[in-house]
Design a protein around this motif. Structure first.
Motif, PDB file in Angstrom:
ATOM      1  N   VAL A  22     -25.837 -44.093 -37.960  1.00 59.74           N
ATOM      2  CA  VAL A  22     -24.692 -45.006 -37.886  1.00 59.74           C
ATOM      3  C   VAL A  22     -23.566 -44.288 -37.156  1.00 59.74           C
ATOM      4  O   VAL A  22     -23.103 -43.256 -37.614  1.00 59.74           O
ATOM      5  CB  VAL A  22     -24.205 -45.404 -39.295  1.00 59.74           C
ATOM      6  N   PRO A  23     -23.146 -44.814 -36.013  1.00 61.29           N
ATOM      7  CA  PRO A  23     -22.116 -44.090 -35.263  1.00 61.29           C
ATOM      8  C   PRO A  23     -20.755 -44.155 -35.955  1.00 61.29           C
ATOM      9  O   PRO A  23     -20.376 -45.189 -36.468  1.00 61.29           O
ATOM     10  CB  PRO A  23     -22.053 -44.849 -33.926  1.00 61.29           C
ATOM     11  N   VAL A  53     -17.244 -44.602 -35.364  1.00 57.57           N
ATOM     12  CA  VAL A  53     -16.598 -45.191 -34.194  1.00 57.57           C
ATOM     13  C   VAL A  53     -15.446 -44.316 -33.667  1.00 57.57           C
ATOM     14  O   VAL A  53     -15.166 -44.307 -32.494  1.00 57.57           O
ATOM     15  CB  VAL A  53     -16.128 -46.632 -34.500  1.00 57.57           C
ATOM     16  N   HIS A  54     -14.811 -43.539 -34.536  1.00 62.03           N
ATOM     17  CA  HIS A  54     -13.679 -42.753 -34.055  1.00 62.03           C
ATOM     18  C   HIS A  54     -14.102 -41.491 -33.330  1.00 62.03           C
ATOM     19  O   HIS A  54     -13.524 -41.151 -32.314  1.00 62.03           O
ATOM     20  CB  HIS A  54     -12.707 -42.472 -35.189  1.00 62.03           C
ATOM     21  N   LEU A  79     -16.873 -41.154 -31.811  1.00 63.22           N
ATOM     22  CA  LEU A  79     -17.514 -41.672 -30.608  1.00 63.22           C
ATOM     23  C   LEU A  79     -16.436 -42.002 -29.583  1.00 63.22           C
ATOM     24  O   LEU A  79     -16.543 -41.671 -28.417  1.00 63.22           O
ATOM     25  CB  LEU A  79     -18.319 -42.930 -30.955  1.00 63.22           C
ATOM     26  N   ASP A  80     -15.367 -42.614 -30.054  1.00 59.26           N
ATOM     27  CA  ASP A  80     -14.262 -42.943 -29.175  1.00 59.26           C
ATOM     28  C   ASP A  80     -13.666 -41.713 -28.507  1.00 59.26           C
ATOM     29  O   ASP A  80     -13.469 -41.691 -27.312  1.00 59.26           O
ATOM     30  CB  ASP A  80     -13.144 -43.633 -29.962  1.00 59.26           C
ATOM     31  N   LEU A 118     -16.033 -40.153 -26.133  1.00 62.23           N
ATOM     32  CA  LEU A 118     -16.231 -41.030 -24.987  1.00 62.23           C
ATOM     33  C   LEU A 118     -14.996 -41.024 -24.093  1.00 62.23           C
ATOM     34  O   LEU A 118     -15.102 -41.054 -22.873  1.00 62.23           O
ATOM     35  CB  LEU A 118     -16.524 -42.451 -25.476  1.00 62.23           C
ATOM     36  N   ARG A 119     -13.826 -40.952 -24.702  1.00 59.96           N
ATOM     37  CA  ARG A 119     -12.611 -40.947 -23.899  1.00 59.96           C
ATOM     38  C   ARG A 119     -12.437 -39.651 -23.127  1.00 59.96           C
ATOM     39  O   ARG A 119     -11.960 -39.664 -21.995  1.00 59.96           O
ATOM     40  CB  ARG A 119     -11.403 -41.252 -24.782  1.00 59.96           C
ATOM     41  N   LEU A 124     -14.812 -40.023 -20.382  1.00 63.31           N
ATOM     42  CA  LEU A 124     -14.267 -40.978 -19.426  1.00 63.31           C
ATOM     43  C   LEU A 124     -13.284 -40.315 -18.473  1.00 63.31           C
ATOM     44  O   LEU A 124     -13.361 -40.481 -17.255  1.00 63.31           O
ATOM     45  CB  LEU A 124     -13.574 -42.118 -20.171  1.00 63.31           C
ATOM     46  N   GLY A 125     -12.358 -39.531 -19.012  1.00 59.01           N
ATOM     47  CA  GLY A 125     -11.369 -38.827 -18.188  1.00 59.01           C
ATOM     48  C   GLY A 125     -12.047 -37.899 -17.200  1.00 59.01           C
ATOM     49  O   GLY A 125     -11.706 -37.872 -16.005  1.00 59.01           O
ATOM     50  N   GLY A 154      -5.503 -41.728 -14.571  1.00 57.43           N
ATOM     51  CA  GLY A 154      -6.701 -41.070 -15.072  1.00 57.43           C
ATOM     52  C   GLY A 154      -7.500 -40.344 -14.010  1.00 57.43           C
ATOM     53  O   GLY A 154      -7.969 -39.229 -14.220  1.00 57.43           O
ATOM     54  N   THR A 176     -13.880 -47.614 -22.286  1.00 55.39           N
ATOM     55  CA  THR A 176     -14.684 -46.962 -23.327  1.00 55.39           C
ATOM     56  C   THR A 176     -15.584 -47.992 -24.005  1.00 55.39           C
ATOM     57  O   THR A 176     -16.726 -47.694 -24.323  1.00 55.39           O
ATOM     58  CB  THR A 176     -13.845 -46.226 -24.394  1.00 55.39           C
ATOM     59  N   LEU A 182     -18.448 -48.751 -21.476  1.00 50.70           N
ATOM     60  CA  LEU A 182     -19.397 -47.633 -21.379  1.00 50.70           C
ATOM     61  C   LEU A 182     -20.141 -47.446 -22.696  1.00 50.70           C
ATOM     62  O   LEU A 182     -21.307 -47.055 -22.711  1.00 50.70           O
ATOM     63  CB  LEU A 182     -18.670 -46.355 -20.968  1.00 50.70           C
ATOM     64  N   LEU A 199     -24.039 -52.399 -36.390  1.00 47.58           N
ATOM     65  CA  LEU A 199     -24.039 -51.220 -37.252  1.00 47.58           C
ATOM     66  C   LEU A 199     -22.655 -50.874 -37.757  1.00 47.58           C
ATOM     67  O   LEU A 199     -22.503 -50.042 -38.625  1.00 47.58           O
ATOM     68  CB  LEU A 199     -24.624 -50.017 -36.506  1.00 47.58           C
ATOM     69  N   LEU A 200     -21.637 -51.497 -37.145  1.00 50.17           N
ATOM     70  CA  LEU A 200     -20.275 -51.207 -37.595  1.00 50.17           C
ATOM     71  C   LEU A 200     -20.058 -51.816 -38.966  1.00 50.17           C
ATOM     72  O   LEU A 200     -20.357 -52.968 -39.194  1.00 50.17           O
ATOM     73  CB  LEU A 200     -19.256 -51.778 -36.614  1.00 50.17           C
ATOM     74  N   GLU A 236     -14.710 -49.957 -40.192  1.00 52.48           N
ATOM     75  CA  GLU A 236     -14.942 -49.707 -38.778  1.00 52.48           C
ATOM     76  C   GLU A 236     -14.928 -50.999 -37.982  1.00 52.48           C
ATOM     77  O   GLU A 236     -14.397 -51.057 -36.886  1.00 52.48           O
ATOM     78  CB  GLU A 236     -16.279 -48.985 -38.588  1.00 52.48           C
TER      79      GLU A 236
END
Lengths: 88, 191
Positions: free
Chosen positions: A37-38, A40-41, A43-44, A47-48, A51-52, B126, B158, B161, B171-172, B176
């Motif tokens: 179960v990811p 979300v924070h 992962l964010d 990912l950010r 991304l940069g 960015g 984000t 992607l 799954l959230l 969340e």
């Protein structure tokens, strides 16, 4: 008796007793999400950061391309014609 | 005030092309459209050299010409072919340049789905590393506006992607999914 004493010194244990084991594992109360179960924070933020880095890499890759011929030719032509007659 | 010689101006324009082209490609998504845009910008710049103050930032000056041209083209195109959901825009995926060593296909696809002001914001700040203040100045908007465009662009990218990485929304869980819902609400209006 031992349980009560333990709860007083270990708030986490008290919480775990009030809440079902599953829910405790899944909520954001500081504990990790169960496997698969990811979170979300995290992962964010991963990912950010990714991304940069991707944005900068994409940009710099293009910046390092040689200048296309068409622009070199254009500038040659413009320079050859000289500045526009506007500075009288 | 003496104007600069043609060779010097030509040299300065040449030096500015790589960054200008990179921003054009990011904005347009399509290589040929981007290079036409750069061409147009250079021609206009040359014709309007009297409005450039020598010694000031030529790259910035060129970019303002480029973005004006970009948005003018965009308005023309939208008028001819309305695309309110951006679905058509999203299909205009950029072709990697011939010289590309690495393919940023996912990122390019995602960028193409952003509303142009957000796309521009994330490219300036960015990708090219400008400060919010510098970018706001170029785009003639308030710093707060630029910050919010960058923020929304980042959130949208984000998410896009994320989806590509195969994260299942189902799954959230409780807290969340609430966070995700709040985020998606702010993503709805693309400005």
């Amino acid at each position: 008796m031992a349980k009560i004493l333990n709860s007083a010194t270990d708030p986490g244990a008290a919480k775990a007793e009030l809440v079902s084991p599953d829910l405790h594992a899944r909520t954001r109360g500081g504990s990790r999400a169960p496997r698969g179960v990811p979170d979300v924070h995290s992962l964010d933020s991963d990912l950010r950061a990714y991304l940069g880095a991707q944005l900068r890499a994409m940009y710099h890759e293009i910046v390092s391309d040689p200048v296309p011929k068409r622009f070199l030719q254009l500038l040659e032509e413009l320079a050859r014609r000289g500045r526009p007659a506007d500075e009288q | 005030m003496s104007s600069e010689s043609s060779p010097k101006v030509k040299e300065d324009l040449l030096a500015a092309i790589p960054r200008l082209r990179a921003l054009a490609i990011g904005l347009c998504g399509k290589m040929d459209q981007a290079e036409d845009l750069v061409q147009e910008t250079l021609v206009r710049a040359w014709a309007n050299l009297s409005s450039f103050t020598p010694g000031t930032n030529m790259g910035a000056w060129l970019y303002t010409i480029l973005r004006n041209e970009f948005y003018t083209d965009l308005r023309k195109r939208r008028h001819e072919q309305p695309d309110p959901d951006g679905t058509l825009a999203a299909t205009l995926v950029s072709q990697p340049s011939q010289e590309s060593r690495v393919d940023f296909q996912d990122l390019r696809l995602a960028l193409a789905k952003l509303a142009p002001p957000q796309r521009e914001a994330i490219l300036l700040v960015g990708a090219s590393g400008l400060s919010y203040e510098e970018a706001a100045h170029l785009c003639n908007c308030a710093v707060g506006t630029m910050k919010s465009r960058v923020y929304r662009a980042r959130m949208r990218l984000t998410d896009l992607l994320n989806i590509n990485a195969g994260v299942q929304p189902g799954l959230l869980l409780d807290t969340e999914s609430e966070v995700a819902e709040q985020r998606s609400i702010s993503l709805v209006s693309d400005r």
